[in-house]
Scaffold this motif. Sequence first.
Motif, mmCIF file in Angstrom:
data_model
loop_
_atom_site.group_PDB
_atom_site.id
_atom_site.type_symbol
_atom_site.label_atom_id
_atom_site.label_comp_id
_atom_site.label_asym_id
_atom_site.label_seq_id
_atom_site.Cartn_x
_atom_site.Cartn_y
_atom_site.Cartn_z
ATOM 1 N N LYS A 107 0.845 -1.192 0.000
ATOM 2 C CA LYS A 107 0.000 0.000 0.000
ATOM 3 C C LYS A 107 0.880 1.241 0.000
ATOM 4 O O LYS A 107 1.906 1.272 0.658
ATOM 5 N N ASP A 108 0.438 2.253 -0.694
ATOM 6 C CA ASP A 108 1.215 3.492 -0.737
ATOM 7 C C ASP A 108 1.313 4.152 0.623
ATOM 8 O O ASP A 108 2.329 4.672 1.009
ATOM 9 N N SER A 109 0.215 4.138 1.315
ATOM 10 C CA SER A 109 0.208 4.823 2.602
ATOM 11 C C SER A 109 -0.729 4.106 3.564
ATOM 12 O O SER A 109 -1.800 3.659 3.192
ATOM 13 N N LEU A 110 -0.267 4.005 4.808
ATOM 14 C CA LEU A 110 -1.099 3.359 5.812
ATOM 15 C C LEU A 110 -1.915 4.381 6.587
ATOM 16 O O LEU A 110 -2.593 4.041 7.536
ATOM 17 N N ALA A 111 -1.814 5.636 6.174
ATOM 18 C CA ALA A 111 -2.424 6.725 6.942
ATOM 19 C C ALA A 111 -3.899 6.472 7.245
ATOM 20 O O ALA A 111 -4.373 6.685 8.355
ATOM 21 N N GLU A 112 -4.617 5.995 6.225
ATOM 22 C CA GLU A 112 -6.048 5.749 6.400
ATOM 23 C C GLU A 112 -6.298 4.675 7.452
ATOM 24 O O GLU A 112 -7.137 4.831 8.336
ATOM 25 N N ASP A 113 -5.566 3.575 7.333
ATOM 26 C CA ASP A 113 -5.749 2.482 8.290
ATOM 27 C C ASP A 113 -5.335 2.910 9.693
ATOM 28 O O ASP A 113 -6.002 2.591 10.676
ATOM 29 N N LEU A 156 7.209 6.349 14.152
ATOM 30 C CA LEU A 156 6.982 7.796 14.092
ATOM 31 C C LEU A 156 5.635 8.134 13.479
ATOM 32 O O LEU A 156 4.909 8.996 13.975
ATOM 33 N N GLU A 157 5.291 7.441 12.413
ATOM 34 C CA GLU A 157 4.013 7.720 11.758
ATOM 35 C C GLU A 157 2.856 7.486 12.723
ATOM 36 O O GLU A 157 1.901 8.257 12.786
#
Lengths: 168, 104
Positions: free
Chosen positions: B4-10, B27-28
């Motif tokens: 996945k490009d980004s886990l931000a949503e999850d 950190l994220e």
Amino acid sequence: GGHTTEILRLLSCLSESYSPRHYIFADSDKMSEAKIRSFEQKRAETFSNSQFTLHRIPRSREVRQSWTSSVVTTLYSILYSLPLTYKLKPDLILCNGPGTCVPVCMSALLLGLLGIKRAIIVYVESICRVETLSLSGKILYYFSDYFIVQWPDLKEKYPKSVYLGRIV
Amino acid sequence: FRFKDSLAEDLGRADLVISHAGAGSCLETLEIGKPLIVVINEKLMHNHQLELAKRLHRDGHVLRCNCSTLVETLQSMDLSTLKPFPPGQPEKFALFLDKVVGIQ
């Protein structure tokens, strides 16, 4: 990926005076270009005269590459980055640890020694480095003008460094 | 999940995050304020990669365990003991750099 994210955060509060920006990264890097373009695009919304360029250079060293072959590949990268650094003649070099920064800084130092162009070299060690320096850091601690660390343990171990707290 | 490009949503939808000790993951997760349990496998990761995770644990920002103590940690954890992780301050860097190059 981590280095690019960090360096873009470092750039996030810089004024318009820091222009044009020349980004140098490894030819094997597939992800940084998109991140940089996205950052610069956003920046252009605030600053009308935003200028930047992108440059790829051969990667100086793969992770855990042997010492002897690293010397050869780094020398090759220096030879490659010398004409690039000569062309760009930067006033300021900002780097944060990937192998790519060592040949560029070495080229800049050489240009300075030859009286062609003296750049200020500012190195910011990654936030991941809490107790030990990266290899690039160990080298550039002696060759940079300003060496910034983000954890107090490192400031103690490397007294010539600058500690500003966490900056990314 | 693999690429996945980004886990931000999850990450945004999670109540608790269990992660390996990679710096980016730690950190994220901390930056969006989610409680984090870091699973440390000293055999797999090299010393310098663990520096950040260990420091974050020492400073009270994350819980830690290893693979065999994960279940026990989940059963006995008290997430209220976790301290918030303040964001970094790039503006301090900008101020410093301005002085270095001579900008008023």
